[in-house]
Scaffold this motif. Structure first.
Motif, PDB file in Angstrom:
ATOM      1  N   LEU A   1       0.823  -1.203   0.000  1.00 31.73           N
ATOM      2  CA  LEU A   1       0.000   0.000   0.000  1.00 31.73           C
ATOM      3  C   LEU A   1       0.862   1.261   0.000  1.00 31.73           C
ATOM      4  CD1 LEU A   1      -2.794  -1.167   2.454  1.00 31.73           C
ATOM      5  CD2 LEU A   1      -3.032  -0.736  -0.001  1.00 31.73           C
ATOM      6  N   GLN A   2       2.024   1.188   0.623  1.00 35.29           N
ATOM      7  CA  GLN A   2       2.975   2.300   0.503  1.00 35.29           C
ATOM      8  C   GLN A   2       3.351   2.506  -0.961  1.00 35.29           C
ATOM      9  OE1 GLN A   2       6.113   0.909   3.317  1.00 35.29           O
ATOM     10  NE2 GLN A   2       6.186   3.056   3.956  1.00 35.29           N
ATOM     11  N   ARG A   3       3.736   1.434  -1.616  1.00 36.22           N
ATOM     12  CA  ARG A   3       4.151   1.517  -3.016  1.00 36.22           C
ATOM     13  C   ARG A   3       2.997   1.979  -3.898  1.00 36.22           C
ATOM     14  NH1 ARG A   3       9.220  -0.632  -3.513  1.00 36.22           N
ATOM     15  NH2 ARG A   3       9.082  -0.349  -5.778  1.00 36.22           N
ATOM     16  N   LEU A   4       1.791   1.557  -3.574  1.00 34.80           N
ATOM     17  CA  LEU A   4       0.628   1.980  -4.350  1.00 34.80           C
ATOM     18  C   LEU A   4       0.463   3.499  -4.278  1.00 34.80           C
ATOM     19  CD1 LEU A   4      -1.950   1.529  -5.972  1.00 34.80           C
ATOM     20  CD2 LEU A   4      -3.130   0.997  -3.817  1.00 34.80           C
ATOM     21  N   PHE A   5       0.572   4.051  -3.069  1.00 40.47           N
ATOM     22  CA  PHE A   5       0.442   5.504  -2.920  1.00 40.47           C
ATOM     23  C   PHE A   5       1.433   6.236  -3.816  1.00 40.47           C
ATOM     24  CE2 PHE A   5       2.069   9.427  -1.106  1.00 40.47           C
ATOM     25  CZ  PHE A   5       0.915  10.185  -1.003  1.00 40.47           C
TER      26      PHE A   5
ATOM     27  N   ALA B   1      -7.441  11.290  -8.156  1.00 46.86           N
ATOM     28  CA  ALA B   1      -8.593  10.514  -8.604  1.00 46.86           C
ATOM     29  C   ALA B   1      -8.793   9.233  -7.810  1.00 46.86           C
ATOM     30  CB  ALA B   1      -8.440  10.175 -10.091  1.00 46.86           C
ATOM     31  N   LEU B   2      -7.705   8.629  -7.320  1.00 49.98           N
ATOM     32  CA  LEU B   2      -7.811   7.287  -6.752  1.00 49.98           C
ATOM     33  C   LEU B   2      -7.474   7.178  -5.267  1.00 49.98           C
ATOM     34  CD1 LEU B   2      -6.308   5.174  -9.691  1.00 49.98           C
ATOM     35  CD2 LEU B   2      -8.712   5.601  -9.147  1.00 49.98           C
ATOM     36  N   HIS B   3      -6.983   8.255  -4.650  1.00 50.16           N
ATOM     37  CA  HIS B   3      -6.581   8.195  -3.237  1.00 50.16           C
ATOM     38  C   HIS B   3      -7.719   7.694  -2.346  1.00 50.16           C
ATOM     39  CE1 HIS B   3      -4.299   9.202   0.334  1.00 50.16           C
ATOM     40  NE2 HIS B   3      -5.208  10.078   0.738  1.00 50.16           N
ATOM     41  N   SER B   4      -8.871   8.310  -2.427  1.00 52.27           N
ATOM     42  CA  SER B   4      -9.998   7.896  -1.576  1.00 52.27           C
ATOM     43  C   SER B   4     -10.520   6.520  -1.965  1.00 52.27           C
ATOM     44  CB  SER B   4     -11.127   8.928  -1.648  1.00 52.27           C
ATOM     45  OG  SER B   4     -11.662   9.015  -2.952  1.00 52.27           O
ATOM     46  N   LYS B   5     -10.356   6.153  -3.229  1.00 51.24           N
ATOM     47  CA  LYS B   5     -10.842   4.848  -3.674  1.00 51.24           C
ATOM     48  C   LYS B   5     -10.026   3.703  -3.082  1.00 51.24           C
ATOM     49  CE  LYS B   5     -13.075   6.340  -7.955  1.00 51.24           C
ATOM     50  NZ  LYS B   5     -13.193   6.135  -9.420  1.00 51.24           N
ATOM     51  N   VAL B   6      -8.754   3.974  -2.772  1.00 56.05           N
ATOM     52  CA  VAL B   6      -7.949   2.935  -2.111  1.00 56.05           C
ATOM     53  C   VAL B   6      -8.510   2.679  -0.714  1.00 56.05           C
ATOM     54  CG1 VAL B   6      -5.664   2.218  -1.353  1.00 56.05           C
ATOM     55  CG2 VAL B   6      -5.903   3.641  -3.405  1.00 56.05           C
ATOM     56  N   PHE B   7      -8.801   3.752   0.029  1.00 55.88           N
ATOM     57  CA  PHE B   7      -9.426   3.593   1.341  1.00 55.88           C
ATOM     58  C   PHE B   7     -10.737   2.812   1.214  1.00 55.88           C
ATOM     59  CE2 PHE B   7      -6.954   7.431   2.808  1.00 55.88           C
ATOM     60  CZ  PHE B   7      -6.369   6.830   3.910  1.00 55.88           C
TER      61      PHE B   7
ATOM     62  N   VAL C   1       6.371   1.728 -12.959  1.00 55.76           N
ATOM     63  CA  VAL C   1       6.595   2.683 -11.875  1.00 55.76           C
ATOM     64  C   VAL C   1       6.565   1.988 -10.519  1.00 55.76           C
ATOM     65  CG1 VAL C   1       5.689   4.747 -10.720  1.00 55.76           C
ATOM     66  CG2 VAL C   1       5.679   4.606 -13.223  1.00 55.76           C
ATOM     67  N   TYR C   2       5.628   1.074 -10.335  1.00 59.13           N
ATOM     68  CA  TYR C   2       5.468   0.381  -9.055  1.00 59.13           C
ATOM     69  C   TYR C   2       6.758  -0.322  -8.627  1.00 59.13           C
ATOM     70  CZ  TYR C   2       3.310  -2.633  -5.494  1.00 59.13           C
ATOM     71  OH  TYR C   2       2.993  -3.273  -4.313  1.00 59.13           O
ATOM     72  N   HIS C   3       7.460  -0.904  -9.598  1.00 56.89           N
ATOM     73  CA  HIS C   3       8.682  -1.648  -9.293  1.00 56.89           C
ATOM     74  C   HIS C   3       9.951  -0.832  -9.555  1.00 56.89           C
ATOM     75  CE1 HIS C   3       6.509  -5.374  -8.589  1.00 56.89           C
ATOM     76  NE2 HIS C   3       5.839  -5.173  -9.692  1.00 56.89           N
ATOM     77  N   SER C   4       9.819   0.480  -9.708  1.00 54.93           N
ATOM     78  CA  SER C   4      10.956   1.322 -10.074  1.00 54.93           C
ATOM     79  C   SER C   4      11.835   1.678  -8.883  1.00 54.93           C
ATOM     80  CB  SER C   4      10.466   2.614 -10.729  1.00 54.93           C
ATOM     81  OG  SER C   4       9.771   3.413  -9.776  1.00 54.93           O
ATOM     82  N   ALA C   5      13.052   2.086  -9.198  1.00 59.54           N
ATOM     83  CA  ALA C   5      13.990   2.531  -8.165  1.00 59.54           C
ATOM     84  C   ALA C   5      13.506   3.827  -7.513  1.00 59.54           C
ATOM     85  CB  ALA C   5      15.374   2.733  -8.784  1.00 59.54           C
ATOM     86  N   SER C   6      12.797   4.652  -8.281  1.00 60.64           N
ATOM     87  CA  SER C   6      12.301   5.911  -7.716  1.00 60.64           C
ATOM     88  C   SER C   6      11.280   5.657  -6.617  1.00 60.64           C
ATOM     89  CB  SER C   6      11.689   6.792  -8.808  1.00 60.64           C
ATOM     90  OG  SER C   6      10.576   6.158  -9.418  1.00 60.64           O
ATOM     91  N   VAL C   7      10.406   4.670  -6.804  1.00 68.67           N
ATOM     92  CA  VAL C   7       9.445   4.324  -5.762  1.00 68.67           C
ATOM     93  C   VAL C   7      10.164   3.672  -4.585  1.00 68.67           C
ATOM     94  CG1 VAL C   7       7.481   2.826  -5.183  1.00 68.67           C
ATOM     95  CG2 VAL C   7       7.414   4.231  -7.246  1.00 68.67           C
ATOM     96  N   ASP C   8      11.186   2.871  -4.869  1.00 64.61           N
ATOM     97  CA  ASP C   8      12.008   2.319  -3.779  1.00 64.61           C
ATOM     98  C   ASP C   8      12.522   3.449  -2.888  1.00 64.61           C
ATOM     99  OD1 ASP C   8      11.726  -0.260  -4.719  1.00 64.61           O
ATOM    100  OD2 ASP C   8      13.671  -0.280  -5.752  1.00 64.61           O
TER     101      ASP C   8
END
Length: 261
Positions: free
Chosen positions: A145-149, A160-166, A200-207
């Motif tokens: 969920l951290q990576r998703l954010f 658009a999707l922040h509240s939808k995750v909750f 993006v999810y698996h990228s070094a920047s998200v790491d």
């Protein structure tokens, strides 16, 4: 001025996916003993570091604004908020001060505070640099969920999707606690390109963003969410401030003071 989401960014329970809520500080038990109402419960409570995933939705507090603490005494350092013993460096430019909003999609209390924080954020003073820090507390079930954010933020889809995750976690009870489950949910959302999301999810920047969020969590000595960090110097939460609206009021005042220093 409107702000987009930014990132410069205990007793053990049985490990199972049941919906339970635990209060994060021992003094909150005093409020319960005193017969606190459901509204107070929603306003003060938070999800603790030891909370297992997923967390139960909390009893929602009545709508309130940061000004709702106006009739309370002026905040006192060490009582209403906590000065850090070891100040942290920040990336705020001159004339601004950072405010870090620590939260977790897995936390029901964060879910109920989120709309209020989002509304405040749209009219927040320009001197406050708002930082969003998703918290995992080292729990591997929260890391996706951290990576998703951060992935949604990097793709420009957070608004658009922040509240939808909750909603997915707490209303639909979707077990978004693995990378596969998160990716499957995201790809079903409007506007999400599956290939770009995976990249993006698996990228070094998200790491790096996740690592920085973990460093902020440790540096501010966070033991529960929702909570707020200010200018690398102060920590405040709903238990210390007596409510999350007042916590936001205190954090705002501290940030403005630091921005002018």
């Amino acid at each position: 001025a409107a702000h987009r989401f930014l990132t410069h960014t205990p007793k053990r329970h049985t490990e199972r996916h049941t919906m339970k809520t635990s209060m994060k500080r021992r003094d909150f038990a005093l409020a319960l003993t005193a017969g606190a109402s459901a509204v107070m419960l929603g306003a003060l409570a938070g999800c603790s570091k030891s909370e297992k995933v997923p967390s139960a939705p909390a009893t929602p507090a009545s709508p309130a604004s940061p000004s709702s603490g106006a009739n309370m005494p002026d905040p006192i350092a060490g009582i209403d908020y906590k000065p850090l013993q070891k100040p942290l460096s920040t990336n705020a430019p001159k004339g601004k001060a950072e405010m870090v909003h620590f939260f977790g999609y897995w936390c029901g209390h964060c879910r109920h505070f989120s709309p209020e924080f989002d509304a405040w954020q749209k009219t927040a003073p320009a001197e406050i640099a708002i930082v969003m820090a998703p918290v995992a507390f080292g729990n591997p079930g929260r890391a996706p969920l951290q990576r998703l954010f951060f992935t949604l933020r990097e793709l420009g889809l957070l608004e658009a999707l922040h509240s939808k995750v909750f909603d997915a976690v707490h209303d639909q009870r979707l077990p978004l606690f693995t990378h596969e489950a998160v990716a499957d949910w995201a790809k079903k959302q409007s506007g999400v390109d599956a290939a770009k999301f995976d990249q993006v999810y698996h990228s070094a920047s998200v790491d790096a963003l996740v690592k920085h969020a973990d460093q902020l969590t440790e540096g501010y000595e966070i033991d529960g969410v929702p909570s707020l960090g200010v200018a690398g110097k102060y920590y405040v939460d709903g238990t210390l401030a007596k409510s999350m609206p007042r916590a936001l009021q205190i954090a705002s005042a501290l940030a403005l003071k630091e921005a002018k220093a």
